[in-house]
Write a protein that holds these residues in place. Structure first.
Motif, PDB file in Angstrom:
ATOM      1  N   UNK A 248       3.891   9.085  10.714  1.00  0.00           N
ATOM      2  CA  UNK A 248       3.472   9.679   9.172  1.00  0.00           C
ATOM      3  C   UNK A 248       3.182  11.144   9.147  1.00  0.00           C
ATOM      4  N   UNK A 249       3.368  11.636  10.297  1.00  0.00           N
ATOM      5  CA  UNK A 249       3.414  13.226  10.462  1.00  0.00           C
ATOM      6  C   UNK A 249       4.247  14.195   9.474  1.00  0.00           C
ATOM      7  N   UNK A 250       5.201  13.883   9.183  1.00  0.00           N
ATOM      8  CA  UNK A 250       6.223  14.456   8.357  1.00  0.00           C
ATOM      9  C   UNK A 250       5.396  14.588   7.158  1.00  0.00           C
ATOM     10  N   UNK A 251       5.297  13.620   6.395  1.00  0.00           N
ATOM     11  CA  UNK A 251       4.767  13.715   5.427  1.00  0.00           C
ATOM     12  C   UNK A 251       3.361  14.292   5.232  1.00  0.00           C
ATOM     13  N   UNK A 252       2.537  14.226   6.296  1.00  0.00           N
ATOM     14  CA  UNK A 252       1.437  14.844   6.324  1.00  0.00           C
ATOM     15  C   UNK A 252       1.548  16.564   6.401  1.00  0.00           C
TER      16      UNK A 252
ATOM     17  N   UNK B 222       0.879  -1.054  -0.016  1.00  0.00           N
ATOM     18  CA  UNK B 222       0.064  -0.207  -0.064  1.00  0.00           C
ATOM     19  C   UNK B 222       0.705   1.240  -0.079  1.00  0.00           C
ATOM     20  N   UNK B 223       0.558   2.232  -0.964  1.00  0.00           N
ATOM     21  CA  UNK B 223       1.352   3.529  -0.935  1.00  0.00           C
ATOM     22  C   UNK B 223       0.548   4.513  -0.279  1.00  0.00           C
ATOM     23  N   UNK B 224       0.845   5.083   1.043  1.00  0.00           N
ATOM     24  CA  UNK B 224       0.140   5.905   1.631  1.00  0.00           C
ATOM     25  C   UNK B 224       0.037   7.208   0.896  1.00  0.00           C
ATOM     26  N   UNK B 225       1.306   7.604   0.283  1.00  0.00           N
ATOM     27  CA  UNK B 225       1.511   9.023  -0.341  1.00  0.00           C
ATOM     28  C   UNK B 225       0.563   8.784  -1.614  1.00  0.00           C
ATOM     29  N   UNK B 226       0.242   7.712  -2.302  1.00  0.00           N
ATOM     30  CA  UNK B 226      -0.370   7.763  -3.643  1.00  0.00           C
ATOM     31  C   UNK B 226      -1.746   7.608  -3.474  1.00  0.00           C
ATOM     32  N   UNK B 227      -2.348   6.713  -2.457  1.00  0.00           N
ATOM     33  CA  UNK B 227      -3.512   6.280  -2.095  1.00  0.00           C
ATOM     34  C   UNK B 227      -4.190   7.067  -1.045  1.00  0.00           C
ATOM     35  N   UNK B 228      -3.459   7.750  -0.223  1.00  0.00           N
ATOM     36  CA  UNK B 228      -4.308   8.454   0.909  1.00  0.00           C
ATOM     37  C   UNK B 228      -4.099   9.815   0.756  1.00  0.00           C
ATOM     38  N   UNK B 229      -2.846  10.634   0.711  1.00  0.00           N
ATOM     39  CA  UNK B 229      -2.788  11.857   0.624  1.00  0.00           C
ATOM     40  C   UNK B 229      -3.600  12.811  -0.133  1.00  0.00           C
ATOM     41  N   UNK B 230      -4.035  12.220  -1.375  1.00  0.00           N
ATOM     42  CA  UNK B 230      -5.050  12.548  -2.116  1.00  0.00           C
ATOM     43  C   UNK B 230      -6.287  13.236  -1.643  1.00  0.00           C
TER      44      UNK B 230
END
Length: 223
Positions: A129-133, A90-98
């Motif tokens: 995961x806060x940094x990327x958020x 699962x890619x958090x950046x691709x599938x959640x951040x949007x």
């Protein structure tokens, strides 16, 4: 019912005899609108291990819960080892951040508070995961300290995180405002003796707002 701007201003005046010295924000449901992101993530995990998607009641629970709490409640122990494989795919950046965005008026409020010398902090039940958020939502540099569930012995509704913030600021609880959207936020605030303001959640507290622009206007009127 949400407070009007004049009612909010009067409540702030009565509570703080002016404006608070600092504001503690919850993350999900207050700083960021992550409901759809959380729902998609846990539905992905449940579907991966052969479970049905979350019910509306379960969706409400995961919005305020820590990751371990959600896993423990909605994934039977024999299936939990499969989650490691699911998360690797699962890619958090691709599938959640949007799906994640900040609420309208938040940045204007944060900028004004920062420029006015008010302390700003975050007390969240997120573990990582806060940094990327923060980077994705352009929130770097606003919150100090930023307390995660992993930073304290007990996450919200325990007051541990809020008390850690008060200690860091060396400010009395009566001079600080806590903004949250769940019973765990309210419990943390009450446990630490901090005045609580509900955000977009009917029935959570007598004082509720629906947008940050009203809070900004009220704070400006008290300057």
């Amino acid at each position: 019912m949400p407070l009007s701007c004049s009612e909010l201003t009067q409540w702030l005046l009565n509570t703080f005899e002016g404006r608070p010295y600092g504001i503690i924000f919850d993350c999900d449901g207050v700083v960021i609108d992550s409901r759809n992101a959380n729902i998609n993530y846990y539905n992905y995990l449940r579907n991966y291990v052969g479970l049905p998607s979350l019910t509306r009641e379960q969706e409400d629970f995961v919005q305020a819960a820590t990751y371990p709490q959600a896993i423990e409640k909605f994934f039977p122990k024999p299936l939990q080892p499969l989650l490691r494989e699911a998360t690797r795919k699962f890619s958090y950046e691709k599938e959640i951040l949007p799906y994640i965005k900040t609420y309208p008026g938040l940045h204007a409020l944060l900028d004004w508070c920062h420029d006015s010398g008010m302390c700003l902090a975050m007390d969240t039940n997120r573990h990582d995961g806060m940094e990327i958020l923060l980077d994705s939502c352009h929130l770097n540099g606003y919150f100090s300290p930023l307390v995660l569930a992993s930073h304290v012995s007990h996450p919200k509704p325990s007051p541990d995180g809020a008390e850690l913030i008060l200690s860091s600021w060396n400010i009395s609880a009566r001079h600080v405002l806590f903004i949250g959207d769940s019973t765990s936020d309210r419990g943390a605030a009450e446990g630490a003796g901090i005045p609580f303001l509900a955000y977009r959640t009917e029935g959570l507290a007598p004082q509720m707002i629906m947008d940050f622009s009203m809070l900004l206007d009220a704070l400006k009127s008290l300057s």
